[in-house]
Design a protein around this motif. Structure first.
Motif, short mmCIF file in Angstrom:
data_model
loop_
_atom_site.label_atom_id
_atom_site.label_comp_id
_atom_site.label_asym_id
_atom_site.label_seq_id
_atom_site.Cartn_x
_atom_site.Cartn_y
_atom_site.Cartn_z
N PHE A 193 0.87 -1.17 0.00
CA PHE A 193 0.00 0.00 0.00
C PHE A 193 0.91 1.22 0.00
O PHE A 193 1.79 1.35 0.85
CB PHE A 193 -0.91 0.04 1.23
N ARG A 194 0.72 2.12 -0.97
CA ARG A 194 1.53 3.33 -1.03
C ARG A 194 0.66 4.50 -1.45
O ARG A 194 -0.28 4.35 -2.22
CB ARG A 194 2.70 3.15 -2.01
N THR A 195 1.00 5.67 -0.93
CA THR A 195 0.28 6.88 -1.29
C THR A 195 0.93 7.56 -2.49
O THR A 195 0.26 7.99 -3.42
CB THR A 195 0.23 7.86 -0.10
N ALA A 196 2.26 7.66 -2.47
CA ALA A 196 2.98 8.29 -3.58
C ALA A 196 2.89 7.40 -4.83
O ALA A 196 2.76 6.18 -4.73
CB ALA A 196 4.43 8.52 -3.21
N GLN A 197 3.00 8.02 -6.01
CA GLN A 197 2.89 7.30 -7.27
C GLN A 197 4.11 7.60 -8.14
O GLN A 197 4.45 8.76 -8.35
CB GLN A 197 1.62 7.73 -8.02
N PHE A 198 4.76 6.54 -8.61
CA PHE A 198 5.92 6.74 -9.48
C PHE A 198 5.53 6.80 -10.95
O PHE A 198 6.35 7.13 -11.80
CB PHE A 198 6.97 5.65 -9.27
N ASP A 199 4.27 6.48 -11.27
CA ASP A 199 3.87 6.42 -12.67
C ASP A 199 2.90 7.53 -13.05
O ASP A 199 3.04 8.14 -14.10
CB ASP A 199 3.27 5.05 -13.01
N ASP A 200 1.91 7.84 -12.20
CA ASP A 200 0.91 8.84 -12.58
C ASP A 200 0.31 9.45 -11.32
O ASP A 200 -0.44 8.78 -10.60
CB ASP A 200 -0.19 8.19 -13.43
N PRO A 201 0.61 10.72 -11.03
CA PRO A 201 0.10 11.35 -9.81
C PRO A 201 -1.42 11.47 -9.76
O PRO A 201 -1.98 11.75 -8.70
CB PRO A 201 0.74 12.74 -9.84
N ARG A 202 -2.12 11.25 -10.89
CA ARG A 202 -3.59 11.37 -10.88
C ARG A 202 -4.25 10.33 -9.99
O ARG A 202 -5.43 10.47 -9.64
CB ARG A 202 -4.12 11.25 -12.31
N TYR A 203 -3.50 9.28 -9.61
CA TYR A 203 -4.09 8.26 -8.75
C TYR A 203 -4.09 8.63 -7.27
O TYR A 203 -4.75 7.98 -6.47
CB TYR A 203 -3.35 6.93 -8.93
N VAL A 204 -3.35 9.66 -6.89
CA VAL A 204 -3.21 9.97 -5.46
C VAL A 204 -4.56 10.24 -4.79
O VAL A 204 -4.83 9.72 -3.70
CB VAL A 204 -2.22 11.13 -5.24
N PRO A 205 -5.48 11.04 -5.39
CA PRO A 205 -6.79 11.22 -4.73
C PRO A 205 -7.56 9.91 -4.52
O PRO A 205 -8.26 9.74 -3.52
CB PRO A 205 -7.54 12.16 -5.68
N VAL A 206 -7.42 8.97 -5.48
CA VAL A 206 -8.10 7.68 -5.33
C VAL A 206 -7.47 6.89 -4.17
O VAL A 206 -8.17 6.25 -3.39
CB VAL A 206 -8.03 6.88 -6.64
#
Length: 376
Positions: free
Chosen positions: A52-65
């Motif tokens: 489980f991770r909050t930060a995204q290495f591929d696409d920051p658009r997933y952070v709100p999800v």
């Protein structure tokens, strides 16, 4: 008075169990169908732990999800009294100038994620189980950890049943037929008629929806657990992801005895027929793990004490397909999660409930909708 919707959820695994929980919690009449039973390891939900991770290495658009999922993880644990997730922090490791490490830092800055940057010298001191290359950095995501996949699926499904949902176990759906008034769900036991169907069948999506206009490439994944050598305790090492030059991840087992390693899409072979998955791991398939251990993980012994085989579906652009099926608006599709699914699964289930009950969602997922996506 609003009419209570009758909803079928086809596939009660990672996404289906969460969709059933959220739909049942919001008052729908929910009927689940699964070819096995919730919590099985025949698809993509097994393997003891997932990152489980909050930060995204591929696409920051997933952070709100992810943040929406974070709240729902807490809620599901609170409602059931089960520890499904443990927040230990998680490391992203790679060259400081690599674009994926840049994306990690960008997502943390844009979304104010609690983190720490660790240079190569400090990595060696703080995490002696790891070996790094010159020029590497590590980013510690403090709002990260691991989740328990089998227990999560079972718990979400049972919670849905407590809320009034029904599950037909060991009942594969042979055909799903949208009609002008709803959807017919055909199994060996007969036909159920519902208002809306949610399709969450994972690697069986190409079987159930043989004319799907997008390519979902089903791949065979290997997870392998390697014992920690004496004198190198693993409990202080959090889950980690190396972004480059080889992309792989590791999760220490909850008992501290071993570390589970997994690889990226490029190492996965086509799965073929999901009903005939080859679950035998040949010695040559483990060579890449040995190479990675030799280069980056001096604290591990090179021979695995356990291996497991799973399946995952990948889309051409590595983004899942989430939304109404074109031409069949009473069918909501969740497919092709491309390795992004489990950590966000409560949110995907809640989004499915939004789409079924409200016809829309406030979550920022327009870029994932099947409508308007380029077909294969």
């Amino acid at each position: 008075m609003a009419v209570r919707k009758r909803v079928a959820v086809i596939g009660v695994g990672t996404m289906g169990s969460q969709a059933m929980w959220r739909l049942a919690a919001r008052g729908a009449e929910v009927i689940g169908f699964d070819r096995f039973a919730p919590g099985h390891d025949r698809s993509a939900a097994g393997g003891e732990t997932r990152v489980f991770r909050t930060a995204q290495f591929d696409d920051p658009r997933y952070v709100p999800v992810v943040r929406h999922a974070d709240a729902l993880w807490r809620q599901l644990q609170q409602e059931t009294g089960r520890e499904l997730r443990r927040l230990t922090g998680s490391l992203f490791i790679g060259p400081a100038d690599h674009h994926e490490m840049g994306n990690v830092l960008k997502s943390m800055a844009e979304h104010d994620i609690d983190h720490e940057i660790v240079d190569a010298e400090s990595i060696a001191t703080r995490f002696p189980q790891l070996r790094v290359d010159d020029g590497d950095i590590a980013v510690l995501d403090r709002q990260a950890g691991f989740v328990r996949p089998e227990l999560t699926v079972l718990t979400a499904a049972r919670r849905a049943e407590e809320l009034g949902a029904r599950i037909h176990r060991y009942t594969p759906v042979r055909e799903m037929v949208p009609t002008s008034s709803g959807v017919e769900i055909r199994t060996d036991a007969g036909t159920e008629r519902v208002d809306v169907a949610v399709v969450t069948v994972g690697p069986w999506v190409n079987d159930l929806l043989s004319d799907l206009p997008w390519n979902v490439d089903v791949r065979r994944l290997i997870s392998a657990w390697f014992p920690i050598s004496a004198g190198r305790p693993g409990t202080a090492l959090p889950p980690f992801i190396r972004t480059a030059p080889e992309h792989f991840y590791g999760i220490p087992s909850p008992d501290g005895v071993s570390v589970k390693l997994g690889l990226s899409r490029g190492f996965h072979r086509p799965a073929g027929d999901p009903n005939q998955l080859n679950r035998t791991v040949e010695p040559q398939e483990l060579e890449i793990f040995g190479d990675l251990i030799g280069r980056y993980l001096p604290g591990l012994l090179p021979d695995p004490i356990r291996t497991s085989v799973f399946m995952e579906g990948y889309t051409d652009d590595n983004h899942p397909l989430i939304g109404p099926l074109p031409g069949a608006e009473n069918v909501v599709l969740l497919a092709g999660f491309s390795g992004r699914g489990f950590k966000m699964s409560p949110a995907w289930g809640d989004i499915a409930a939004d789409l079924v009950l409200d016809g829309r969602t406030d979550q920022p997922i327009d870029f994932l909708s099947p409508l308007g996506r380029v077909a294969a």
